[in-house]
Design an enzyme around this catalytic site. Structure first.
Site, mmCIF file in Angstrom:
data_model
loop_
_atom_site.group_PDB
_atom_site.id
_atom_site.type_symbol
_atom_site.label_atom_id
_atom_site.label_comp_id
_atom_site.label_asym_id
_atom_site.label_seq_id
_atom_site.Cartn_x
_atom_site.Cartn_y
_atom_site.Cartn_z
ATOM 1 N N GLU A 318 2.002 -2.129 -58.310
ATOM 2 C CA GLU A 318 2.265 -3.174 -57.310
ATOM 3 C C GLU A 318 2.710 -2.488 -56.032
ATOM 4 O O GLU A 318 3.395 -1.457 -56.082
ATOM 5 C CB GLU A 318 3.354 -4.125 -57.828
ATOM 6 C CG GLU A 318 2.917 -4.850 -59.098
ATOM 7 C CD GLU A 318 3.943 -5.843 -59.639
ATOM 8 O OE1 GLU A 318 5.021 -5.988 -59.030
ATOM 9 O OE2 GLU A 318 3.657 -6.470 -60.681
ATOM 10 N N HIS A 348 3.540 -11.304 -57.914
ATOM 11 C CA HIS A 348 4.835 -11.142 -58.586
ATOM 12 C C HIS A 348 5.906 -12.069 -57.976
ATOM 13 O O HIS A 348 6.937 -11.606 -57.499
ATOM 14 C CB HIS A 348 5.293 -9.676 -58.521
ATOM 15 C CG HIS A 348 6.290 -9.318 -59.588
ATOM 16 N ND1 HIS A 348 6.396 -8.063 -60.122
ATOM 17 C CD2 HIS A 348 7.249 -10.060 -60.225
ATOM 18 C CE1 HIS A 348 7.358 -8.043 -61.031
ATOM 19 N NE2 HIS A 348 7.895 -9.252 -61.103
HETATM 20 N N1 LIG Z 1 7.192 -12.546 -62.945
HETATM 21 C C1 LIG Z 1 8.448 -12.477 -62.606
HETATM 22 O O1 LIG Z 1 8.799 -12.602 -61.441
HETATM 23 C C2 LIG Z 1 9.473 -12.275 -63.662
HETATM 24 C C3 LIG Z 1 10.735 -12.832 -63.468
HETATM 25 C C4 LIG Z 1 11.686 -12.659 -64.459
HETATM 26 C C5 LIG Z 1 11.399 -11.904 -65.583
HETATM 27 N N2 LIG Z 1 10.176 -11.343 -65.723
HETATM 28 C C6 LIG Z 1 9.856 -10.556 -66.917
HETATM 29 O O2 LIG Z 1 9.694 -11.458 -68.006
HETATM 30 C C7 LIG Z 1 9.962 -10.791 -69.225
HETATM 31 C C8 LIG Z 1 10.797 -11.662 -70.138
HETATM 32 O O3 LIG Z 1 12.016 -11.979 -69.525
HETATM 33 P P1 LIG Z 1 13.180 -12.726 -70.315
HETATM 34 O O4 LIG Z 1 14.299 -12.868 -69.381
HETATM 35 O O5 LIG Z 1 12.689 -13.924 -71.018
HETATM 36 O O6 LIG Z 1 13.541 -11.601 -71.372
HETATM 37 P P2 LIG Z 1 14.424 -11.760 -72.676
HETATM 38 O O7 LIG Z 1 14.946 -10.423 -72.965
HETATM 39 O O8 LIG Z 1 15.364 -12.897 -72.568
HETATM 40 O O9 LIG Z 1 13.330 -12.146 -73.786
HETATM 41 C C9 LIG Z 1 12.347 -11.262 -74.212
HETATM 42 C C10 LIG Z 1 11.967 -11.629 -75.646
HETATM 43 O O10 LIG Z 1 10.880 -10.812 -76.032
HETATM 44 C C11 LIG Z 1 11.092 -10.446 -77.379
HETATM 45 N N3 LIG Z 1 10.304 -9.257 -77.671
HETATM 46 C C12 LIG Z 1 10.581 -7.958 -77.387
HETATM 47 N N4 LIG Z 1 9.597 -7.166 -77.817
HETATM 48 C C13 LIG Z 1 8.687 -7.974 -78.400
HETATM 49 C C14 LIG Z 1 7.443 -7.733 -79.037
HETATM 50 N N5 LIG Z 1 6.940 -6.512 -79.164
HETATM 51 N N6 LIG Z 1 6.775 -8.800 -79.535
HETATM 52 C C15 LIG Z 1 7.281 -10.061 -79.426
HETATM 53 N N7 LIG Z 1 8.454 -10.335 -78.827
HETATM 54 C C16 LIG Z 1 9.142 -9.304 -78.324
HETATM 55 C C17 LIG Z 1 12.579 -10.237 -77.474
HETATM 56 O O11 LIG Z 1 13.030 -10.287 -78.816
HETATM 57 C C18 LIG Z 1 13.095 -11.390 -76.632
HETATM 58 O O12 LIG Z 1 13.341 -12.535 -77.399
HETATM 59 C C19 LIG Z 1 10.588 -9.462 -68.818
HETATM 60 O O13 LIG Z 1 9.587 -8.475 -68.817
HETATM 61 C C20 LIG Z 1 10.988 -9.673 -67.390
HETATM 62 O O14 LIG Z 1 11.088 -8.504 -66.678
HETATM 63 C C21 LIG Z 1 9.210 -11.513 -64.788
HETATM 64 O O1 LIG Z 2 12.145 -10.056 -57.744
HETATM 65 C C1 LIG Z 2 11.557 -9.129 -58.267
HETATM 66 O O2 LIG Z 2 11.050 -8.194 -57.655
HETATM 67 C C2 LIG Z 2 11.461 -9.061 -59.788
HETATM 68 C C3 LIG Z 2 11.302 -10.386 -60.459
HETATM 69 C C4 LIG Z 2 11.212 -10.258 -61.972
HETATM 70 O O3 LIG Z 2 10.147 -9.482 -62.372
HETATM 71 C C5 LIG Z 2 12.465 -9.789 -62.620
HETATM 72 O O4 LIG Z 2 12.448 -8.780 -63.326
HETATM 73 O O5 LIG Z 2 13.482 -10.465 -62.437
#
Ligand SMILES: NC(=O)c1ccc[n+]([C@@H]2O[C@H](COP(=O)([O-])OP(=O)(O)OC[C@H]3O[C@@H](n4cnc5c(N)ncnc54)[C@H](O)[C@@H]3O)[C@@H](O)[C@H]2O)c1
Ligand SMILES: O=C(O)CC[C@@H](O)C(=O)O
Length: 470
Positions: A318, A348
């Site tokens: 990215e 993102h």
């Molecule tokens: N797109 C965005 O802007 C954005 C924003 C926030 C978070 N995220 C990403 O979203 C993802 C999830 O965030 P979250 O806060 O729900 O995380 P979290 O830690 O609360 O939940 C993740 C879940 O995945 C499970 N897990 C781990 N490995 C696994 C596997 N191999 N198979 C199945 N399940 C598995 C864990 O047990 C957990 O329950 C993270 O990668 C985070 O960085 C992206």
């Molecule tokens: O704001 C960001 O750049 C990251 C958002 C998301 O992927 C996170 O990990 O919270």
């Protein structure tokens, strides 16, 4: 850390001792004490005025904030008197290394890679604030080995991501992206073929954590059946149902959405074999991390029509900032992706709402202030969690000793020998793997003794980092 005395603002060098004696310690007590997250307030003795522990001129603390950290966070840090430099984008590695040599605190979001190579140059760094959920961009193990604390905001943007995914489910089912692009080009294309309601369809959530479980509730409210797969057995919300394997989920779901962290075992978790298992005409959504989906395999599955649509918010590479970067120079398949129908591409933005960014700014900045000023590690993702109630202004000649050390036998005895001439009012110690974190509040400590305590602790072979706050 042998050079810590010269570079660690927590170290009572003669400069910092002298400058802090005459200093007004309560530069801005409010920012620390109004923290909603720590229960410090409840632990304070009634009517005692908490004393801010600053063994340095607050103006000496240099903070670099990258990636447009929200103003709420910048305000909290600036109000402490710290020197705050805020940049809109991330920095290329060479520029980052130049900057990081000089600073005590860095605040980042998902784009800045704090690898061992970068962190090894960060001689003054005390703490990293990830103003986001993910911490995969930081080498957490190396940071811990250096005694550098890392904080994040574990769920302040979860709701924003869940809402985006709901929007994408309907957008894909109704091919809204394509209709909108066509209309923008002047084309009226009224179709119902292969456009569906989402009511009664099955949503398969991979990773039932903060985001996955929030999404489960929203999807059910819209009449979807929810199944989920997680490596951990988790309580189902509403009428959702945990399935025993990823394959079970892929075979049953009409929409598959990914919410797992970036781990070695989640890399290319959805590749050709998994896409083959998905139902004919099903949809894939990835708002987790770009490494989780094998994109060339997805392109193939979409071209064949097996996958009817997809939404991608995250990518293996990215760009550091905004601009016309989504080309093959960034990722070799970028232009091919851009040519596909019913594919939603977003930069993102899952967590990019005003609500989420404001909340994250406050949460992470307050954690940084608590750590810098009081050594409290509650919420740290890589150090043991430790807190002691604040020292108060009616406790003169007190100091807080923080000793981050290798978790080996006999350390407490040696530390307490060093502290032995003083009254140890409170002490807490916890460990995490090879690392341990000790906090002790000592009384009857004269100003000129602080330097001796610091140097004696630094002389122990177990020492990673010492800070004495007073
Ligand atoms: N797109 C965005 O802007 C954005 C924003 C926030 C978070 N995220 C990403 O979203 C993802 C999830 O965030 P979250 O806060 O729900 O995380 P979290 O830690 O609360 O939940 C993740 C879940 O995945 C499970 N897990 C781990 N490995 C696994 C596997 N191999 N198979 C199945 N399940 C598995 C864990 O047990 C957990 O329950 C993270 O990668 C985070 O960085 C992206
Ligand atoms: O704001 C960001 O750049 C990251 C958002 C998301 O992927 C996170 O990990 O919270």
């Amino acid at each position: 850390m042998s050079s810590a005395r010269d570079i660690n603002p927590g170290a009572p060098t003669s400069r910092s001792v002298v400058s802090s004696w005459g200093q007004n310690l309560s530069t801005s007590p409010v920012a620390t004490l109004q923290s909603p997250t720590a229960s410090l307030g409840g632990l304070l003795p009634r009517r005692s005025v908490p004393k801010l522990l600053k063994p340095f001129n607050t103006q000496d603390i240099k903070i670099l904030l990258l990636e447009n950290v929200n103003q709420t966070g910048r305000d909290i840090l600036t109000a402490q008197g710290y020197q705050v430099e805020a940049l809109k984008s991330s920095l290329p590695e060479d520029q980052l290394i130049e900057k990081i040599r000089d600073i005590h605190v860095i605040g980042i979001r998902s784009k800045t890679k704090l690898s061992e190579r970068v962190l090894s140059e960060a001689k003054n760094l005390l703490v990293i604030g990830c103003f986001c959920i993910g911490t995969n961009q930081v080498d957490l193990t190396y940071a811990a080995r250096r005694g550098i604390a890392v904080f994040n905001s574990p769920f302040a943007n979860s709701r924003s991501v869940a809402e985006l995914v709901i929007a994408e489910i309907i957008t894909l089912a109704r091919q809204l992206g394509d209709r909108s692009i066509e209309m923008h080009r002047g084309t009226w294309n009224k179709v119902s073929a292969k456009c569906w309601e989402i009511r009664g369809k099955t949503l398969g959530i991979v990773g039932y954590g903060h985001i996955g479980s929030q999404l489960s509730v929203l999807a059910e409210a819209m009449g979807m059946n929810v199944i989920y797969y997680d490596v951990v057995t988790l309580m189902a919300l509403g009428t959702a149902r945990q399935v025993p394997s990823l394959d079970n989920l892929l075979e049953e779901a009409d929409f598959v959405t990914l919410h797992v962290p970036d781990l070695p075992e989640t890399r290319n978790m959805i590749s050709a074999a998994q896409l083959d298992r998905m139902k004919e005409g099903s949809y894939l959504i990835n708002a987790s991390r770009g490494t989780v989906v094998d994109i060339p395999a997805l392109v193939k599955a979409m071209r064949s029509g097996h996958i009817a649509g997809a939404a991608l918010d995250v990518y293996p590479n990215e760009p550091a900032g905004n601009g016309d970067y989504f080309t093959n120079n960034l990722n070799p398949w970028a232009e091919e992706l851009r040519s596909l129908s019913n594919l939603i591409l977003t930069p993102h933005i899952g967590g990019s709402t005003e609500e989420a960014q404001r909340a994250i700014g406050v949460e992470v900045a307050e954690a940084l202030v608590r750590y810098i000023n009081q050594g409290i590690t509650l919420g740290s993702v890589n150090l043991p969690e430790a807190q002691l109630r604040s020292l108060t202004l009616d406790e003169p000649e007190h100091a807080r000793v923080i000793y981050i050390h290798r978790n080996v036998p006999g350390v407490l005895r040696k530390v307490n020998e060093i502290l032995g001439d003083h009254n140890v009012d409170k002490q807490i110690s916890d460990s995490k793997g090879d690392l341990a974190y000790l906090m002790a509040d000592i009384s009857n400590v004269r100003y000129e003794q602080i330097k001796d305590i610091y140097e004696s602790l630094e002389g122990l072979s177990s020492c990673i980092m010492t800070r004495v706050l007073y």
